[in-house]
Write a protein that holds these residues in place. Structure first.
Motif, PDB file in Angstrom:
ATOM      1  N   LEU A  22       1.260  -1.271   0.228  1.00  0.00           N
ATOM      2  CA  LEU A  22       0.191   0.163  -0.096  1.00  0.00           C
ATOM      3  C   LEU A  22       0.960   1.634  -0.207  1.00  0.00           C
ATOM      4  CD1 LEU A  22      -3.037   0.606  -0.047  1.00  0.00           C
ATOM      5  CD2 LEU A  22      -3.018   0.609   2.040  1.00  0.00           C
ATOM      6  N   PHE A  23       2.238   1.438   0.544  1.00  0.00           N
ATOM      7  CA  PHE A  23       2.836   2.345   0.523  1.00  0.00           C
ATOM      8  C   PHE A  23       3.504   2.387  -0.434  1.00  0.00           C
ATOM      9  CE2 PHE A  23       7.280   4.062   0.556  1.00  0.00           C
ATOM     10  CZ  PHE A  23       6.725   4.996   0.777  1.00  0.00           C
ATOM     11  N   ALA A  24       4.073   1.747  -1.842  1.00  0.00           N
ATOM     12  CA  ALA A  24       4.129   2.173  -2.651  1.00  0.00           C
ATOM     13  C   ALA A  24       3.725   2.411  -3.841  1.00  0.00           C
ATOM     14  CB  ALA A  24       4.282   0.474  -3.710  1.00  0.00           C
ATOM     15  N   LEU A  25       2.117   2.324  -3.455  1.00  0.00           N
ATOM     16  CA  LEU A  25       0.561   2.520  -4.385  1.00  0.00           C
ATOM     17  C   LEU A  25       1.295   3.992  -4.168  1.00  0.00           C
ATOM     18  CD1 LEU A  25      -0.983   1.217  -6.566  1.00  0.00           C
ATOM     19  CD2 LEU A  25      -2.221   0.580  -4.494  1.00  0.00           C
ATOM     20  N   ARG A  26       0.666   4.347  -2.765  1.00  0.00           N
ATOM     21  CA  ARG A  26       0.892   5.410  -2.020  1.00  0.00           C
ATOM     22  C   ARG A  26       1.668   6.648  -2.736  1.00  0.00           C
ATOM     23  NH1 ARG A  26       0.419   5.178   3.220  1.00  0.00           N
ATOM     24  NH2 ARG A  26      -0.709   7.434   3.214  1.00  0.00           N
ATOM     25  N   ALA A  27       2.587   5.781  -2.711  1.00  0.00           N
ATOM     26  CA  ALA A  27       4.606   6.626  -2.961  1.00  0.00           C
ATOM     27  C   ALA A  27       3.949   6.760  -5.032  1.00  0.00           C
ATOM     28  CB  ALA A  27       5.574   6.068  -2.579  1.00  0.00           C
ATOM     29  N   TRP A  29       1.499   6.951  -6.637  1.00  0.00           N
ATOM     30  CA  TRP A  29       0.714   7.817  -6.930  1.00  0.00           C
ATOM     31  C   TRP A  29       0.382   9.754  -6.334  1.00  0.00           C
ATOM     32  CZ3 TRP A  29      -4.325   4.930  -4.562  1.00  0.00           C
ATOM     33  CH2 TRP A  29      -4.399   4.158  -5.138  1.00  0.00           C
ATOM     34  N   ALA A  30       1.793   9.357  -5.447  1.00  0.00           N
ATOM     35  CA  ALA A  30       2.136  11.038  -4.650  1.00  0.00           C
ATOM     36  C   ALA A  30       2.930  11.287  -5.324  1.00  0.00           C
ATOM     37  CB  ALA A  30       2.629  10.768  -3.440  1.00  0.00           C
ATOM     38  N   VAL A  31       4.091  10.294  -6.410  1.00  0.00           N
ATOM     39  CA  VAL A  31       5.035  11.045  -7.549  1.00  0.00           C
ATOM     40  C   VAL A  31       3.935  11.243  -8.674  1.00  0.00           C
ATOM     41  CG1 VAL A  31       6.741  10.595  -8.724  1.00  0.00           C
ATOM     42  CG2 VAL A  31       7.297  10.238  -6.145  1.00  0.00           C
ATOM     43  N   VAL A  32       3.064  10.538  -9.045  1.00  0.00           N
ATOM     44  CA  VAL A  32       2.759  11.636 -10.717  1.00  0.00           C
ATOM     45  C   VAL A  32       1.273  12.454 -10.525  1.00  0.00           C
ATOM     46  CG1 VAL A  32       2.826   9.195 -11.606  1.00  0.00           C
ATOM     47  CG2 VAL A  32       0.616   9.246 -10.729  1.00  0.00           C
ATOM     48  N   GLY A  33       1.199  12.733  -9.359  1.00  0.00           N
ATOM     49  CA  GLY A  33      -0.097  13.557  -9.110  1.00  0.00           C
ATOM     50  C   GLY A  33      -1.143  12.851  -9.054  1.00  0.00           C
ATOM     51  N   SER A  34      -1.867  12.047  -8.358  1.00  0.00           N
ATOM     52  CA  SER A  34      -3.144  11.300  -8.952  1.00  0.00           C
ATOM     53  C   SER A  34      -3.980  11.268  -7.823  1.00  0.00           C
ATOM     54  CB  SER A  34      -2.817   9.641  -8.422  1.00  0.00           C
ATOM     55  OG  SER A  34      -4.194   8.699  -8.417  1.00  0.00           O
ATOM     56  N   GLU A  35      -5.258  11.456  -7.913  1.00  0.00           N
ATOM     57  CA  GLU A  35      -6.415  12.219  -7.283  1.00  0.00           C
ATOM     58  C   GLU A  35      -6.902  11.086  -6.265  1.00  0.00           C
ATOM     59  OE1 GLU A  35      -8.072  15.065  -6.450  1.00  0.00           O
ATOM     60  OE2 GLU A  35      -6.247  15.631  -7.828  1.00  0.00           O
ATOM     61  N   ARG A  40     -11.141   8.596   0.693  1.00  0.00           N
ATOM     62  CA  ARG A  40     -11.244   8.168   1.689  1.00  0.00           C
ATOM     63  C   ARG A  40     -10.594   6.828   2.359  1.00  0.00           C
ATOM     64  NH1 ARG A  40     -15.433   9.905   6.289  1.00  0.00           N
ATOM     65  NH2 ARG A  40     -15.382   7.852   7.396  1.00  0.00           N
ATOM     66  N   VAL A  41     -10.708   5.239   1.488  1.00  0.00           N
ATOM     67  CA  VAL A  41     -10.072   4.344   2.096  1.00  0.00           C
ATOM     68  C   VAL A  41      -8.715   4.603   1.707  1.00  0.00           C
ATOM     69  CG1 VAL A  41     -10.432   1.436   0.874  1.00  0.00           C
ATOM     70  CG2 VAL A  41     -12.637   3.210   1.036  1.00  0.00           C
ATOM     71  N   VAL A  42      -8.282   4.793   0.559  1.00  0.00           N
ATOM     72  CA  VAL A  42      -6.313   4.884   0.989  1.00  0.00           C
ATOM     73  C   VAL A  42      -5.992   5.296   1.958  1.00  0.00           C
ATOM     74  CG1 VAL A  42      -5.036   5.990  -0.582  1.00  0.00           C
ATOM     75  CG2 VAL A  42      -7.383   4.881  -1.821  1.00  0.00           C
ATOM     76  N   ARG A  43      -6.875   6.496   2.347  1.00  0.00           N
ATOM     77  CA  ARG A  43      -6.153   7.843   3.206  1.00  0.00           C
ATOM     78  C   ARG A  43      -6.536   7.304   4.876  1.00  0.00           C
ATOM     79  NH1 ARG A  43      -9.771  11.886   1.983  1.00  0.00           N
ATOM     80  NH2 ARG A  43     -10.571  11.638   3.856  1.00  0.00           N
ATOM     81  N   ILE A  44      -7.213   5.865   5.002  1.00  0.00           N
ATOM     82  CA  ILE A  44      -7.416   5.093   6.421  1.00  0.00           C
ATOM     83  C   ILE A  44      -7.049   4.198   6.258  1.00  0.00           C
ATOM     84  CG2 ILE A  44      -9.590   4.374   7.908  1.00  0.00           C
ATOM     85  CD1 ILE A  44     -11.012   6.686   6.459  1.00  0.00           C
ATOM     86  N   LEU A  45      -7.345   3.269   5.324  1.00  0.00           N
ATOM     87  CA  LEU A  45      -6.504   2.559   5.136  1.00  0.00           C
ATOM     88  C   LEU A  45      -5.457   1.485   6.098  1.00  0.00           C
ATOM     89  CD1 LEU A  45      -7.194  -0.982   4.806  1.00  0.00           C
ATOM     90  CD2 LEU A  45      -6.853  -0.804   2.572  1.00  0.00           C
ATOM     91  N   PRO A  46      -4.352   2.794   5.347  1.00  0.00           N
ATOM     92  CA  PRO A  46      -3.138   2.294   5.677  1.00  0.00           C
ATOM     93  C   PRO A  46      -3.004   2.986   7.260  1.00  0.00           C
ATOM     94  CG  PRO A  46      -2.761   3.791   3.541  1.00  0.00           C
ATOM     95  CD  PRO A  46      -4.475   3.434   4.421  1.00  0.00           C
ATOM     96  N   HIS A  47      -3.464   3.130   8.055  1.00  0.00           N
ATOM     97  CA  HIS A  47      -3.390   3.545   9.206  1.00  0.00           C
ATOM     98  C   HIS A  47      -4.111   2.699  10.274  1.00  0.00           C
ATOM     99  CE1 HIS A  47      -2.389   7.703   8.660  1.00  0.00           C
ATOM    100  NE2 HIS A  47      -3.652   8.116   8.145  1.00  0.00           N
ATOM    101  N   VAL A  48      -5.212   1.554   9.620  1.00  0.00           N
ATOM    102  CA  VAL A  48      -5.384   0.243   9.833  1.00  0.00           C
ATOM    103  C   VAL A  48      -4.752  -0.653  10.202  1.00  0.00           C
ATOM    104  CG1 VAL A  48      -7.329  -1.272  10.002  1.00  0.00           C
ATOM    105  CG2 VAL A  48      -7.604   1.166   9.309  1.00  0.00           C
TER     106      VAL A  48
END
Length: 127
Positions: A22-27, A29-35, A40-48
């Motif tokens: 999940l970190f690799a996927l989010r990273a 997305w952060a590099v390419v500027g993805s929406e 909401r799930v992408v913001r909460i699931l990593p914390h869980v």
């Protein structure tokens, strides 16, 4: 060893795998500027997942004895990983800085895995 050791270790390792994927996927997305990062799930699931990982890690550390040098190494590196990871996903000002931070975070994560597998602060350098 407690009868709960292996189920907790299994849950911990599962959370480790999910966390880095999940970190690799989010990273990315952060590099390419993805929406997708705003989902909401992408913001909460990593914390869980990371909470499960951390709770299991604390329980396992208590079972094997927290005074082990390799456990202290994992804790220090976890703090480094979190700091660099926030740069990769949130705090990096440019795509390049986020990419570099993501690569460093993954390298730190790999080192942590090596520490866990070898039970040595030297990580992969023991083998």
């Amino acid at each position: 060893m407690s009868a709960y050791y292996f189920p907790i270790k299994h849950l911990h390792v599962t959370a480790v795998v999910l966390s880095i994927l999940l970190f690799a996927l989010r990273a990315y997305w952060a590099v390419v500027g993805s929406e997708h990062l705003k989902n909401r799930v992408v913001r909460i699931l990593p914390h869980v997942i990371d909470t499960i990982l951390l709770v299991c890690g604390v329980i396992l550390a208590a079972m094997v004895g927290p005074e082990q040098p390799w456990i202290l190494t994992k804790i220090v590196l976890l703090i480094v990983y979190i700091g660099v990871g926030t740069i990769a996903i949130k705090r990096g000002r440019t795509p390049r800085s986020r990419l570099i931070a993501a690569l460093v975070a993954v390298a730190v994560f790999a080192y942590i895995v090596g520490v866990a597998l070898t039970k040595s602060p030297a990580s992969w350098f023991v083998w």
